[in-house]
Every structure is written in C-alpha cells, then in structure tokens.
Design a protein around this motif. Structure first.
Motif, PDB file in Angstrom:
ATOM      1  N   HIS A  23       1.531   9.218  -2.959  1.00 40.19           N
ATOM      2  CA  HIS A  23       1.966   9.313  -4.356  1.00 40.19           C
ATOM      3  C   HIS A  23       3.483   9.469  -4.442  1.00 40.19           C
ATOM      4  O   HIS A  23       4.138   8.781  -5.239  1.00 40.19           O
ATOM      5  CB  HIS A  23       1.267  10.479  -5.041  1.00 40.19           C
ATOM      6  CG  HIS A  23       1.731  10.697  -6.445  1.00 40.19           C
ATOM      7  ND1 HIS A  23       1.590   9.744  -7.426  1.00 40.19           N
ATOM      8  CD2 HIS A  23       2.368  11.743  -7.021  1.00 40.19           C
ATOM      9  CE1 HIS A  23       2.110  10.204  -8.553  1.00 40.19           C
ATOM     10  NE2 HIS A  23       2.589  11.407  -8.333  1.00 40.19           N
ATOM     11  N   LEU A  30       8.799   3.097  -7.257  1.00 42.37           N
ATOM     12  CA  LEU A  30       8.870   2.685  -8.658  1.00 42.37           C
ATOM     13  C   LEU A  30      10.275   2.935  -9.207  1.00 42.37           C
ATOM     14  O   LEU A  30      10.836   2.114  -9.940  1.00 42.37           O
ATOM     15  CB  LEU A  30       7.831   3.475  -9.466  1.00 42.37           C
ATOM     16  CG  LEU A  30       7.448   2.933 -10.834  1.00 42.37           C
ATOM     17  CD1 LEU A  30       6.771   1.585 -10.693  1.00 42.37           C
ATOM     18  CD2 LEU A  30       6.527   3.914 -11.561  1.00 42.37           C
ATOM     19  N   PRO A  35       9.149  -1.757 -11.658  1.00 41.20           N
ATOM     20  CA  PRO A  35       7.704  -1.908 -11.801  1.00 41.20           C
ATOM     21  C   PRO A  35       7.171  -3.331 -11.655  1.00 41.20           C
ATOM     22  O   PRO A  35       6.009  -3.579 -11.928  1.00 41.20           O
ATOM     23  CB  PRO A  35       7.462  -1.399 -13.224  1.00 41.20           C
ATOM     24  CG  PRO A  35       8.703  -1.753 -13.953  1.00 41.20           C
ATOM     25  CD  PRO A  35       9.833  -1.771 -12.949  1.00 41.20           C
ATOM     26  N   ILE A  95      -5.370  -6.494 -11.750  1.00 42.06           N
ATOM     27  CA  ILE A  95      -4.533  -6.470 -12.953  1.00 42.06           C
ATOM     28  C   ILE A  95      -3.676  -7.735 -13.045  1.00 42.06           C
ATOM     29  O   ILE A  95      -3.551  -8.346 -14.111  1.00 42.06           O
ATOM     30  CB  ILE A  95      -3.665  -5.198 -12.957  1.00 42.06           C
ATOM     31  CG1 ILE A  95      -4.557  -3.989 -13.272  1.00 42.06           C
ATOM     32  CG2 ILE A  95      -2.533  -5.294 -13.970  1.00 42.06           C
ATOM     33  CD1 ILE A  95      -3.916  -2.671 -12.970  1.00 42.06           C
ATOM     34  N   GLN A  99      -3.629 -10.866 -15.782  1.00 41.43           N
ATOM     35  CA  GLN A  99      -2.401 -11.325 -16.446  1.00 41.43           C
ATOM     36  C   GLN A  99      -2.128 -12.796 -16.128  1.00 41.43           C
ATOM     37  O   GLN A  99      -1.081 -13.328 -16.513  1.00 41.43           O
ATOM     38  CB  GLN A  99      -1.211 -10.465 -15.996  1.00 41.43           C
ATOM     39  CG  GLN A  99      -1.331  -9.012 -16.446  1.00 41.43           C
ATOM     40  CD  GLN A  99      -0.267  -8.112 -15.830  1.00 41.43           C
ATOM     41  OE1 GLN A  99       0.434  -8.504 -14.895  1.00 41.43           O
ATOM     42  NE2 GLN A  99      -0.132  -6.899 -16.366  1.00 41.43           N
TER      43      GLN A  99
ATOM     44  N   MET B   4       4.473  -3.254 -14.674  1.00 44.07           N
ATOM     45  CA  MET B   4       3.416  -2.662 -13.864  1.00 44.07           C
ATOM     46  C   MET B   4       3.107  -1.224 -14.286  1.00 44.07           C
ATOM     47  O   MET B   4       1.985  -0.769 -14.148  1.00 44.07           O
ATOM     48  CB  MET B   4       3.823  -2.655 -12.391  1.00 44.07           C
ATOM     49  CG  MET B   4       3.429  -3.892 -11.640  1.00 44.07           C
ATOM     50  SD  MET B   4       1.648  -4.129 -11.584  1.00 44.07           S
ATOM     51  CE  MET B   4       1.214  -2.789 -10.481  1.00 44.07           C
ATOM     52  N   ALA B   5       4.129  -0.531 -14.779  1.00 45.60           N
ATOM     53  CA  ALA B   5       3.899   0.855 -15.174  1.00 45.60           C
ATOM     54  C   ALA B   5       2.928   0.905 -16.349  1.00 45.60           C
ATOM     55  O   ALA B   5       2.190   1.875 -16.521  1.00 45.60           O
ATOM     56  CB  ALA B   5       5.204   1.526 -15.533  1.00 45.60           C
ATOM     57  N   ALA B   7       0.489  -1.205 -16.594  1.00 44.35           N
ATOM     58  CA  ALA B   7      -0.809  -1.541 -16.021  1.00 44.35           C
ATOM     59  C   ALA B   7      -1.330  -0.410 -15.131  1.00 44.35           C
ATOM     60  O   ALA B   7      -2.424   0.084 -15.328  1.00 44.35           O
ATOM     61  CB  ALA B   7      -0.692  -2.829 -15.229  1.00 44.35           C
ATOM     62  N   ILE B   8      -0.552  -0.007 -14.153  1.00 41.24           N
ATOM     63  CA  ILE B   8      -0.957   1.109 -13.301  1.00 41.24           C
ATOM     64  C   ILE B   8      -0.230   2.339 -13.824  1.00 41.24           C
ATOM     65  O   ILE B   8       0.975   2.434 -13.717  1.00 41.24           O
ATOM     66  CB  ILE B   8      -0.549   0.878 -11.839  1.00 41.24           C
ATOM     67  CG1 ILE B   8      -1.136  -0.411 -11.298  1.00 41.24           C
ATOM     68  CG2 ILE B   8      -0.937   2.082 -10.995  1.00 41.24           C
ATOM     69  CD1 ILE B   8      -2.386  -0.282 -10.523  1.00 41.24           C
ATOM     70  N   SER B  10       1.804   5.427 -14.302  1.00 38.77           N
ATOM     71  CA  SER B  10       2.657   6.156 -13.376  1.00 38.77           C
ATOM     72  C   SER B  10       2.423   7.641 -13.594  1.00 38.77           C
ATOM     73  O   SER B  10       2.893   8.202 -14.567  1.00 38.77           O
ATOM     74  CB  SER B  10       4.112   5.796 -13.591  1.00 38.77           C
ATOM     75  OG  SER B  10       4.427   5.935 -14.949  1.00 38.77           O
ATOM     76  N   VAL B  11       1.642   8.211 -12.704  1.00 40.72           N
ATOM     77  CA  VAL B  11       1.391   9.649 -12.779  1.00 40.72           C
ATOM     78  C   VAL B  11       2.662  10.346 -12.308  1.00 40.72           C
ATOM     79  O   VAL B  11       3.267   9.939 -11.339  1.00 40.72           O
ATOM     80  CB  VAL B  11       0.182  10.006 -11.889  1.00 40.72           C
ATOM     81  CG1 VAL B  11      -0.056  11.494 -11.898  1.00 40.72           C
ATOM     82  CG2 VAL B  11      -1.051   9.267 -12.359  1.00 40.72           C
ATOM     83  N   ASN B  12       3.051  11.373 -13.036  1.00 37.49           N
ATOM     84  CA  ASN B  12       4.383  11.942 -12.802  1.00 37.49           C
ATOM     85  C   ASN B  12       4.411  12.952 -11.662  1.00 37.49           C
ATOM     86  O   ASN B  12       3.475  13.086 -10.896  1.00 37.49           O
ATOM     87  CB  ASN B  12       4.883  12.575 -14.092  1.00 37.49           C
ATOM     88  CG  ASN B  12       3.820  13.518 -14.650  1.00 37.49           C
ATOM     89  OD1 ASN B  12       3.089  14.137 -13.894  1.00 37.49           O
ATOM     90  ND2 ASN B  12       3.750  13.605 -15.965  1.00 37.49           N
ATOM     91  N   LEU B  13       5.528  13.652 -11.560  1.00 39.24           N
ATOM     92  CA  LEU B  13       5.716  14.623 -10.484  1.00 39.24           C
ATOM     93  C   LEU B  13       5.411  16.042 -10.937  1.00 39.24           C
ATOM     94  O   LEU B  13       5.827  17.004 -10.294  1.00 39.24           O
ATOM     95  CB  LEU B  13       7.159  14.541  -9.968  1.00 39.24           C
ATOM     96  CG  LEU B  13       7.524  13.226  -9.276  1.00 39.24           C
ATOM     97  CD1 LEU B  13       9.017  13.165  -8.979  1.00 39.24           C
ATOM     98  CD2 LEU B  13       6.733  13.050  -7.994  1.00 39.24           C
ATOM     99  N   TRP B  83      -6.708  10.898 -14.102  1.00 39.82           N
ATOM    100  CA  TRP B  83      -6.321   9.744 -13.293  1.00 39.82           C
ATOM    101  C   TRP B  83      -5.733  10.212 -11.965  1.00 39.82           C
ATOM    102  O   TRP B  83      -6.048   9.666 -10.894  1.00 39.82           O
ATOM    103  CB  TRP B  83      -5.312   8.887 -14.071  1.00 39.82           C
ATOM    104  CG  TRP B  83      -4.992   7.591 -13.403  1.00 39.82           C
ATOM    105  CD1 TRP B  83      -4.000   7.359 -12.496  1.00 39.82           C
ATOM    106  CD2 TRP B  83      -5.662   6.335 -13.572  1.00 39.82           C
ATOM    107  NE1 TRP B  83      -4.021   6.055 -12.085  1.00 39.82           N
ATOM    108  CE2 TRP B  83      -5.020   5.400 -12.739  1.00 39.82           C
ATOM    109  CE3 TRP B  83      -6.744   5.923 -14.360  1.00 39.82           C
ATOM    110  CZ2 TRP B  83      -5.424   4.066 -12.658  1.00 39.82           C
ATOM    111  CZ3 TRP B  83      -7.143   4.575 -14.280  1.00 39.82           C
ATOM    112  CH2 TRP B  83      -6.491   3.669 -13.440  1.00 39.82           C
TER     113      TRP B  83
END
Lengths: 138, 147
Positions: A23, A30, A35, A95, A99, B4-5, B7-8, B10-13, B83
């Motif tokens: 993670h 990112l 992204p 995904i 698209q 993409m963020a 779509a997926i 972005s789980v934070n810190l 998530w």
C-alpha cells in the motif's frame, strides 16, 4: 512433526507487513508517477517475484543460509505473498477493459507476466550464484 | 481524484486505513496459506493448483467488491475503511504473484515447459474472466434491486 503455531504466526505477520508495504509503495507510485498507469502494482509484483526467487534459492536445502521453517515462511508465504497481488492486478485490467483500452490491457498483462518471470529467474540465479560462491569458500 | 484514482480508489495514509490494511493483510495471508494447503492436500503438488485456486477465487471476490462499492464516480468516503480492510488488505494479500512466478519457474527448471505455459495461461484467463463475470453479475443484481 513441526508445530504449526510459529508458522501461522510467521505467515500472518509477514503477510500483514507485506500488504502494508504494498500500500505504501502504491501511494508513493501514485504521487510520483500519476494515475494514468498502475505503476505501483507493477513494481510490487516485480520486486516480490525477484525477492521470492532470491530468498528461495538462498534458503533451500543445501543453500547458503539455513533458516528455520518459520523464518522461511515469514519471507516466502508471508511477506512476498502479502506484498504481491493477483487480484488488484486483475481489477486494474478489468477497469481498463471497461474503458475500452483493449491494447493497454493486452500490453499490461503480457508485459507484466514476462517481467515477473524475468524477475523471479534473475533472483533465483543470483541466489544460486551466491550458493556456489559460498560452497567454494567452505 | 482523476483517471485511475477515479477507478481504483486511492486509500489514504490515515492511521485507521494503515491499521486495517495490516490486519486485513495478515488475515488474507493466513487464508491463502490454509487454502493452498487444503487444495495441495487434495489435488497433489505436481501442479500449483493451490495458488491457481487462491488467485481465481480472489479475482472473483474483488470483482464483486468493485461492483458493490466502486461506482463510476469513485468510492464514497464512507466506504474507504471497508475498501482498505477487505480489498487492499484481505484480497490483496490473499492472492499472490510471487508464488505464481516461483512455481512457474520451478516447472520450467524441472523440464516441464508445457505445464509452465498452462499455468500462465490458466492464471491469466481465469482470473480476468472471474473478475469480469463477478463484476457483471453483481452489477446486474444491484441494477434489478434498485429498479
């Protein structure tokens, strides 16, 4: 018969730390690369494939480093397993398919598998190389 | 959040997210260890069925999770801890690329290139189809329920 409890503990701890590292690396990727492409997933799967090849070769029976089964499972099944991911890889491909980016998906999937296999092979060869040097020195 | 963020998610810190990922990752890894052991015990170890089963079932579950919580506009704030725990933690850790790579390499090393190729083709096609089918099925159910 080896007690299973240390193995379970090693797998749980290694997997948790692996997932957390994945993670953090994805968040960093990112921020650095933006992204538009799944750099984070590609990098963790590459590094994890290299590490599992390297460590498996070093610690196999007769290898340079004799480690306990729990230590071996901590790294192989635990950390490498939790660090790499096939499910998030599949979701990213899905995904992009939705698209309409079919070419990108084909490239991502074929490129990823090729790079993972190269990484695990290089790691394994490096580990075996160290084993050979170690054996000669003994 | 763009591209993409969207779509997926972005789980934070945030400390909560990180804790949930650590705990979920530990659970997912244990589930993988148990499942691969169980499959290998019944199907044998001459082909890496255990890893294949883990990866395909994980792809199926992630497809369902994405259909349930990931609307086209992005993940709503309220679902971020869920998530982080379930997708990034449990499912991310339950599936594995490293074991897949090592087991494919060992098949190649042991002179079984056709089985190595089969492992690659089965893993890729089954995981992608499982994720797509599960996503479509759950979206269909949600669409019917909300009508």
């Amino acid at each position: 018969m080896i007690s299973q409890r240390p193995i379970y503990l090693a797998v749980a701890l290694g997997s948790g730390l692996g997932a957390l590292s994945r993670h953090l690396l994805s968040v960093a990727a990112l921020a650095l690369m933006g992204p538009t492409f799944a750099w984070g997933t590609l990098v963790v799967n590459l590094l994890g494939s290299w590490l599992i090849g390297f460590y498996a070769a070093l610690t196999e029976p007769g290898g340079s480093f004799a480690v306990s089964p729990a230590t071996r499972q901590f790294v192989l099944t635990g950390f490498c397993g939790g660090f790499t991911t096939f499910s998030i890889f599949s979701l990213e491909a899905l995904i992009w398919l939705q698209q309409g980016r079919v070419g990108m998906v084909a490239g991502y999937v074929a490129g990823s598998v090729t790079l993972w296999m190269l990484a695990v092979w290089v790691g394994y060869l490096q580990g075996m190389g160290i084993n050979r040097l170690e054996r000669r020195a003994r | 959040m763009t591209g993409m963020a969207d779509a997926i998610p972005s789980v934070n810190l945030a400390p909560l997210s990180l804790t949930l990922i650590l705990l979920g990752g530990a659970l997912g890894g244990l589930a993988r260890y148990w499942m691969t052991g169980w499959v290998s015990a019944s199907a044998g170890v001459s082909f890496p069925w255990g890893t294949l089963v883990v990866n395909v079932s994980g792809a199926l579950l992630i497809g369902m999770a994405a259909a349930a919580w990931m609307p086209p506009g992005g993940l709503s704030e309220a679902w971020i801890p869920m998530w982080a725990w379930l997708v990034v933690g449990i499912l991310g850790s339950y599936t594995t690329v490293s074991s897949f790579s090592l087991q494919t390499l060992i098949l190649l090393r042991d002179g079984r290139p056709m089985q190595a190729l089969l492992n690659i083709l089965l893993s890729v096609t089954l995981c992608l189809s499982a994720a797509a089918l599960a996503y479509t099925a759950v979206r269909g159910v949600i669409g019917r329920v909300s009508l």
